[in-house]
Design a protein around this motif. Sequence first.
Motif, mmCIF file in Angstrom:
data_model
loop_
_atom_site.group_PDB
_atom_site.id
_atom_site.type_symbol
_atom_site.label_atom_id
_atom_site.label_comp_id
_atom_site.label_asym_id
_atom_site.label_seq_id
_atom_site.Cartn_x
_atom_site.Cartn_y
_atom_site.Cartn_z
ATOM 1 N N HIS A 145 0.835 -1.205 0.000
ATOM 2 C CA HIS A 145 0.000 0.000 0.000
ATOM 3 C C HIS A 145 0.870 1.257 0.000
ATOM 4 C CE1 HIS A 145 -3.468 2.539 0.755
ATOM 5 N NE2 HIS A 145 -2.828 3.098 1.775
ATOM 6 N N SER A 148 1.800 2.268 -3.376
ATOM 7 C CA SER A 148 0.643 2.526 -4.244
ATOM 8 C C SER A 148 0.210 1.291 -5.014
ATOM 9 C CB SER A 148 0.952 3.678 -5.229
ATOM 10 O OG SER A 148 1.261 4.859 -4.520
ATOM 11 N N GLU A 150 -2.465 -1.423 -4.721
ATOM 12 C CA GLU A 150 -3.666 -1.775 -3.969
ATOM 13 C C GLU A 150 -4.010 -3.248 -4.196
ATOM 14 O OE1 GLU A 150 -5.207 0.033 -1.858
ATOM 15 O OE2 GLU A 150 -4.112 1.902 -2.190
#
Length: 266
Positions: A145, A148, A150
Amino acid sequence: MIAALPSIDDRAHLSFTRVIDSERIKFTTLRSNPVTLLIVFAAVAGLGLLTAVAAAGANDAAHRAGILPGDLLGNVSWIQIITAILGVLFIASEYTSGSARTTFLAVPTRVPVLLAKLLVLACAVFITGVAGAVAAVLGGTAILHQSSIELVLAPPITLQLIVGAGLYLATTAILSLALGAIIRNVVGGILAAIGLLLVAPLLLGIVPVDWIHRAASFLPAPAGQLILAPENVGAALTPWGGYLVLLAWTVCATILAAILLVGRDV
């Protein structure tokens, strides 16, 4: 006045709870066993975190987008070597040291000893495997996370992966313990466990015959490892169906071990 020794009948009716407690004490007081479980936890969690770090640092956008939480637990198949050895040692070492005679003198029916060892080992390895999987998934997800990346996975699948890690390691450890009881030798039991769980699938996998490849998917490790991944439409078994195959191997090995345990001399 000398107190009378307990009769064979009294010892034969020793409660199963006391047998379990005895095996729990044996397992926890041997210093190497808690250390081994700590190593299993560190391996499951640590290898999962390393996988997340590697994915987070990848420059390839496709690689970064392709990581799945199931990939964080992909190394459990190698960690099973540790738990397999632990399972074999838990029973075969008693034959090597000669303490099996004392154990079976206290419990002449013998089978309760085998079942107690299975329960103690299964609980210890299952809890350790689940704890390591939780650390791997939560820690790995946090690392990804921050980069970036997800990860969206349905809660039932996440639960399957976490619980599946504990179930797979615990069941292969029980299977290895049963092999140790059958062979009654530390080295022989370890070789048999590694041969069945690791070597046999690799050897059958390189044979260029389709029916052999299909048969190999029903070996304990390839079938059981399906529970460590989301549904695979190309697999011959579902994740839980694969685990049931592994469980069937384990039950059969345990039954054979119990029969031999009763029928053979110590």
